[in-house]
Design an enzyme around this catalytic site. Structure first.
Site, mmCIF file in Angstrom:
data_model
loop_
_atom_site.group_PDB
_atom_site.id
_atom_site.type_symbol
_atom_site.label_atom_id
_atom_site.label_comp_id
_atom_site.label_asym_id
_atom_site.label_seq_id
_atom_site.Cartn_x
_atom_site.Cartn_y
_atom_site.Cartn_z
ATOM 1 N N CYS A 6 -11.043 5.379 23.939
ATOM 2 C CA CYS A 6 -11.481 4.251 25.119
ATOM 3 C C CYS A 6 -10.382 3.191 25.245
ATOM 4 O O CYS A 6 -10.116 2.448 26.237
ATOM 5 C CB CYS A 6 -12.569 3.466 24.373
ATOM 6 S SG CYS A 6 -12.639 2.791 22.961
ATOM 7 N N MET A 57 -15.873 0.015 19.126
ATOM 8 C CA MET A 57 -16.828 -0.909 18.496
ATOM 9 C C MET A 57 -18.198 -0.936 18.646
ATOM 10 O O MET A 57 -19.156 -0.889 17.885
ATOM 11 C CB MET A 57 -16.218 -2.483 18.586
ATOM 12 C CG MET A 57 -16.889 -3.343 17.669
ATOM 13 S SD MET A 57 -16.452 -2.966 15.796
ATOM 14 C CE MET A 57 -17.772 -3.512 14.762
#
Length: 416
Positions: free
Chosen positions: A56, A199
């Site tokens: 990402c 995250m």
């Protein structure tokens, strides 16, 4: 240390969260199914040692090639073809590191020191997966392999000797505890993960480990949502249906990172109205934030960003920054150790040749004087020193190079 000997033929070419938009990174993204063809394209172009790392945060090619400019051209063309533009259109959003700078970058990425959230645990596994894909595709040769082994060793040392990895895990654990405090038994709760940043994935994994009943996954790019849902055993929902599915979520984890607001106060108000004011816990793990700050003022919405969760989980940001400084110190030590070891390995072929040369002389002398060790050793000594002696006389006669040669000779044979 001479860079001629110490610096690897390593280049890193790519785009990350600092150089390119999420939209471009999504277009460049090379999933596992496309990696073999992408690496094959590079190999057919002449880049025989390469891996592609797509996360990402970044899309990068790590390559070993004698000509860094040629490597950049090949990678630029391959990436541009994925977006459907000319390579020149990407020049402002791609970066390149070579030699020692590339080595430092690879070590930093693998150790999670270059991640949006420093210390997050996913990137090491992603690098190892990229390594496996390169091996399976036949593009991971000895030069690249030794760099990766050094990077893995560096990452292990940093995680063992510092607390760099504890922060993200503690933040995710804090999010789980807050969700439990609000909703109680999570087995009766539904979470919605918006976006595919690491995250957010870590928080979702922690919720599932704590017994979360149902996970919905959505992202601006459908293929990213599908890959993440498969990994987490969740259900994909279309990004265009976000307003509709929001009301189903007891916990919302927003992890898009587009620099645009994904979740507004108006959307949350509408969702809470449908839920008859049943509260919602919202984790904004985007960097920068994905959730409108005004959500904090919406009755029934409990918004926490990473800084809020860090306050819950840790003594404060200073502890993570201290761990990061320690980790960078270890990384610099590992890079220096790697380069020193590489420099020493450069001498090995010459050492082997010298030993073989001396062994051949020894065999010849023993064959000539099999019964007289004294004559054999004297003859061997004369033959070993003959060529070096003649060369030293010739160099001394020429003048300019003799001083350096004498210094090397005295160091080599420890004559002083």
């Amino acid at each position: 240390m001479s860079p001629t000997f110490a610096t690897p033929r390593l280049s890193v070419i790519g785009a990350n969260h600092r150089s390119a938009s999420l939209s471009l990174r999504d277009q460049l993204f090379v999933d596992d199914g496309a990696a073999a063809e992408f690496l094959g394209e590079l190999r057919r172009g002449g880049l025989h040692e390469a891996l592609v790392l797509s996360t990402c945060d970044r899309v990068e090619v790590w390559a070993s090639h004698a000509d860094a400019d040629a490597a950049q051209s090949l990678v630029g063309q391959a990436l541009a073809s994925r977006v459907g533009v000319a390579p020149a259109a990407l020049s402002g959003q791609l970066y390149r590191h070579d030699g020692a700078a590339a080595l430092r970058h690879v070590f930093a990425v693998t150790a999670s020191l270059d991640s949006l959230v420093i210390g997050e645990p996913h990137v090491l596994g992603q690098v190892k997966a990229a390594h496996r894909l390169a091996r399976d595709s036949g593009t991971c040769g000895p030069e690249l392999d030794v760099v990766l082994q050094g990077a893995f060793a560096c990452a292990k040392r940093i995680r063992t000797e510092t607390q760099i990895g504890e922060g993200p895990v503690s933040i995710a654990a804090a999010a789980v505890q807050m969700a439990k405090d609000l909703h109680g038994d999570l087995s009766r709760s539904t979470a919605l993960l918006i976006g595919a940043a690491d995250m957010g994935e870590l928080v979702a994994e922690s919720l599932l480990s704590a017994g979360l009943g149902r996970l919905l996954v959505t992202a601006p790019r459908a293929s990213r949502a599908e890959a993440l849902a498969t990994s987490l055993n969740g259900n994909v929902v279309g990004f265009e249906t976000l307003r509709d599915v929001l009301a189903d979520a007891d916990v919302v984890v927003c992890s898009v990172g587009t620099r645009n607001i994904t979740l507004t106060a108006e959307m949350m108000t509408a969702a809470l109205k449908k839920r008859r004011r049943k509260p919602m816990f919202v984790v904004d793990s985007g960097i920068p934030g994905d959730v409108e700050p005004a959500v904090n003022r919406v009755d029934g919405a409990f918004l926490y960003d990473l800084a809020d969760l860090e306050k819950v989980a840790l003594e404060g940001r200073a502890s993570r920054e201290q761990a990061a400084r320690a980790a960078w110190g270890l990384l610099e030590d590992e890079v220096a150790h790697f380069l020193k070891g590489r420099a020493a390995r450069v001498a090995v072929p010459a050492i082997v040749s010298l030993r073989e040369h001396c062994e051949a002389m020894r065999d010849a002398v023993l064959a000539e004087h099999p019964a007289s060790p004294e004559d054999a050793t004297r003859l061997l000594l004369n033959r070993l020193l003959h060529a070096p002696t003649e060369t030293m006389k010739a160099v001394a006669a020429e003048g300019p190079e003799w001083q350096a040669m004498e210094k090397t000779l005295r160091k080599l044979f420890r004559l002083d």
